[in-house]
Motif scaffolding. Sequence first.
Motif, PDB file in Angstrom:
ATOM      1  N   ILE A 132       0.854  -1.183   0.000  1.00 30.48           N
ATOM      2  CA  ILE A 132       0.000   0.000   0.000  1.00 30.48           C
ATOM      3  C   ILE A 132       0.887   1.228   0.000  1.00 30.48           C
ATOM      4  O   ILE A 132       1.849   1.311   0.775  1.00 30.48           O
ATOM      5  CB  ILE A 132      -0.907   0.046   1.247  1.00 30.48           C
ATOM      6  CG1 ILE A 132      -1.912  -1.099   1.239  1.00 30.48           C
ATOM      7  CG2 ILE A 132      -1.640   1.381   1.334  1.00 30.48           C
ATOM      8  CD1 ILE A 132      -2.752  -1.185   2.502  1.00 30.48           C
ATOM      9  N   ILE A 133       0.571   2.178  -0.869  1.00 33.25           N
ATOM     10  CA  ILE A 133       1.193   3.499  -0.835  1.00 33.25           C
ATOM     11  C   ILE A 133       0.094   4.489  -0.516  1.00 33.25           C
ATOM     12  O   ILE A 133      -0.893   4.593  -1.243  1.00 33.25           O
ATOM     13  CB  ILE A 133       1.863   3.887  -2.167  1.00 33.25           C
ATOM     14  CG1 ILE A 133       2.933   2.878  -2.564  1.00 33.25           C
ATOM     15  CG2 ILE A 133       2.464   5.292  -2.072  1.00 33.25           C
ATOM     16  CD1 ILE A 133       3.559   3.140  -3.922  1.00 33.25           C
ATOM     17  N   ASN A 134       0.261   5.205   0.582  1.00 34.08           N
ATOM     18  CA  ASN A 134      -0.654   6.277   0.947  1.00 34.08           C
ATOM     19  C   ASN A 134       0.057   7.578   0.584  1.00 34.08           C
ATOM     20  O   ASN A 134       1.139   7.856   1.097  1.00 34.08           O
ATOM     21  CB  ASN A 134      -0.978   6.224   2.444  1.00 34.08           C
ATOM     22  CG  ASN A 134      -2.050   7.204   2.846  1.00 34.08           C
ATOM     23  OD1 ASN A 134      -2.758   7.751   2.013  1.00 34.08           O
ATOM     24  ND2 ASN A 134      -2.173   7.434   4.138  1.00 34.08           N
ATOM     25  N   ALA A 135      -0.542   8.355  -0.309  1.00 39.77           N
ATOM     26  CA  ALA A 135       0.128   9.542  -0.851  1.00 39.77           C
ATOM     27  C   ALA A 135      -0.697  10.802  -0.643  1.00 39.77           C
ATOM     28  O   ALA A 135      -1.929  10.766  -0.694  1.00 39.77           O
ATOM     29  CB  ALA A 135       0.387   9.350  -2.348  1.00 39.77           C
ATOM     30  N   TYR A 136       0.004  11.878  -0.413  1.00 39.03           N
ATOM     31  CA  TYR A 136      -0.609  13.210  -0.424  1.00 39.03           C
ATOM     32  C   TYR A 136       0.116  13.989  -1.512  1.00 39.03           C
ATOM     33  O   TYR A 136       1.322  14.210  -1.435  1.00 39.03           O
ATOM     34  CB  TYR A 136      -0.459  13.917   0.925  1.00 39.03           C
ATOM     35  CG  TYR A 136      -1.129  15.272   0.926  1.00 39.03           C
ATOM     36  CD1 TYR A 136      -2.460  15.397   1.305  1.00 39.03           C
ATOM     37  CD2 TYR A 136      -0.449  16.420   0.514  1.00 39.03           C
ATOM     38  CE1 TYR A 136      -3.092  16.628   1.284  1.00 39.03           C
ATOM     39  CE2 TYR A 136      -1.079  17.651   0.490  1.00 39.03           C
ATOM     40  CZ  TYR A 136      -2.395  17.751   0.877  1.00 39.03           C
ATOM     41  OH  TYR A 136      -3.028  18.966   0.851  1.00 39.03           O
ATOM     42  N   PRO A 153       1.733  -6.857  -5.765  1.00 39.69           N
ATOM     43  CA  PRO A 153       0.517  -6.120  -6.141  1.00 39.69           C
ATOM     44  C   PRO A 153       0.469  -4.822  -5.337  1.00 39.69           C
ATOM     45  O   PRO A 153       0.903  -4.772  -4.185  1.00 39.69           O
ATOM     46  CB  PRO A 153      -0.614  -7.068  -5.748  1.00 39.69           C
ATOM     47  CG  PRO A 153       0.015  -8.422  -5.740  1.00 39.69           C
ATOM     48  CD  PRO A 153       1.433  -8.216  -5.301  1.00 39.69           C
ATOM     49  N   LEU A 154      -0.068  -3.780  -5.950  1.00 39.38           N
ATOM     50  CA  LEU A 154       0.014  -2.440  -5.374  1.00 39.38           C
ATOM     51  C   LEU A 154      -1.360  -1.796  -5.249  1.00 39.38           C
ATOM     52  O   LEU A 154      -2.174  -1.861  -6.169  1.00 39.38           O
ATOM     53  CB  LEU A 154       0.895  -1.567  -6.270  1.00 39.38           C
ATOM     54  CG  LEU A 154       1.000  -0.080  -5.941  1.00 39.38           C
ATOM     55  CD1 LEU A 154       1.724   0.133  -4.620  1.00 39.38           C
ATOM     56  CD2 LEU A 154       1.728   0.642  -7.060  1.00 39.38           C
ATOM     57  N   LEU A 155      -1.592  -1.167  -4.092  1.00 39.66           N
ATOM     58  CA  LEU A 155      -2.747  -0.306  -3.895  1.00 39.66           C
ATOM     59  C   LEU A 155      -2.207   1.093  -3.665  1.00 39.66           C
ATOM     60  O   LEU A 155      -1.512   1.341  -2.673  1.00 39.66           O
ATOM     61  CB  LEU A 155      -3.585  -0.756  -2.696  1.00 39.66           C
ATOM     62  CG  LEU A 155      -4.691   0.220  -2.269  1.00 39.66           C
ATOM     63  CD1 LEU A 155      -5.743   0.357  -3.360  1.00 39.66           C
ATOM     64  CD2 LEU A 155      -5.321  -0.230  -0.965  1.00 39.66           C
ATOM     65  N   LEU A 156      -2.490   2.002  -4.585  1.00 44.91           N
ATOM     66  CA  LEU A 156      -2.101   3.407  -4.451  1.00 44.91           C
ATOM     67  C   LEU A 156      -3.350   4.192  -4.080  1.00 44.91           C
ATOM     68  O   LEU A 156      -4.342   4.172  -4.801  1.00 44.91           O
ATOM     69  CB  LEU A 156      -1.509   3.938  -5.757  1.00 44.91           C
ATOM     70  CG  LEU A 156      -1.192   5.425  -5.807  1.00 44.91           C
ATOM     71  CD1 LEU A 156      -0.154   5.812  -4.767  1.00 44.91           C
ATOM     72  CD2 LEU A 156      -0.717   5.814  -7.207  1.00 44.91           C
ATOM     73  N   ALA A 157      -3.308   4.851  -2.937  1.00 41.25           N
ATOM     74  CA  ALA A 157      -4.449   5.617  -2.458  1.00 41.25           C
ATOM     75  C   ALA A 157      -3.938   6.923  -1.875  1.00 41.25           C
ATOM     76  O   ALA A 157      -2.744   7.081  -1.626  1.00 41.25           O
ATOM     77  CB  ALA A 157      -5.212   4.831  -1.397  1.00 41.25           C
ATOM     78  N   GLY A 158      -4.850   7.862  -1.669  1.00 38.41           N
ATOM     79  CA  GLY A 158      -4.440   9.107  -1.035  1.00 38.41           C
ATOM     80  C   GLY A 158      -5.291  10.277  -1.470  1.00 38.41           C
ATOM     81  O   GLY A 158      -6.354  10.132  -2.059  1.00 38.41           O
ATOM     82  N   ASP A 159      -4.765  11.447  -1.176  1.00 42.07           N
ATOM     83  CA  ASP A 159      -5.397  12.709  -1.559  1.00 42.07           C
ATOM     84  C   ASP A 159      -4.549  13.297  -2.684  1.00 42.07           C
ATOM     85  O   ASP A 159      -3.404  13.683  -2.465  1.00 42.07           O
ATOM     86  CB  ASP A 159      -5.435  13.654  -0.363  1.00 42.07           C
ATOM     87  CG  ASP A 159      -6.179  14.943  -0.661  1.00 42.07           C
ATOM     88  OD1 ASP A 159      -6.357  15.275  -1.844  1.00 42.07           O
ATOM     89  OD2 ASP A 159      -6.556  15.641   0.301  1.00 42.07           O
TER      90      ASP A 159
END
Length: 160
Positions: A122-126, A149-155
């Motif tokens: 998981i990448i949590n990005a702002y 496998p990648l989950l890219l999430a954020g604002d």
Amino acid sequence: MNCKIHQINVARGISRLHAILNADSSSDIILGQEPPFYQVGSQRSLLSIDGNAVYGTVAHAAWNCFLPTTNPSPVLPPRVCIYTRRSSHFMFTPLYNISRHTDLCFLRVEGQTDQASPPFLIINAYIGAPSEPNHALPTLSSLILPPLPLLLAGDFNRYH
């Protein structure tokens, strides 16, 4: 077994983040953007009678909190955090070696040994305005990531 993930921008609200952590009884992971970051205590110092300020974000007995770096600074506070439920059936490993950017947080998630869940990242990005001096998009686009496998999430602030 499914990993339940929630995402929210808490807009630096201490009481808002406390409410979320107290009310959420089903998530394994909460991805937070713009967490409050403030002085949470002080540590002893031989140089100062008042000690050295210790900065952090909201703590909760049911959750572990991971910030982008192990030593965050109030000068450039983190704008993302990841909370993982302590009683979850998943194992969580923060990956601090991918990047030290304060707007990117990395977490490896895998099932415990009795589960057949493949690990994922998981990448949590702002992503702030492009005019910001510490804009995360160039760092994010040049990362060398583990083959998971990648989950890219954020604002992603699409209005800028």
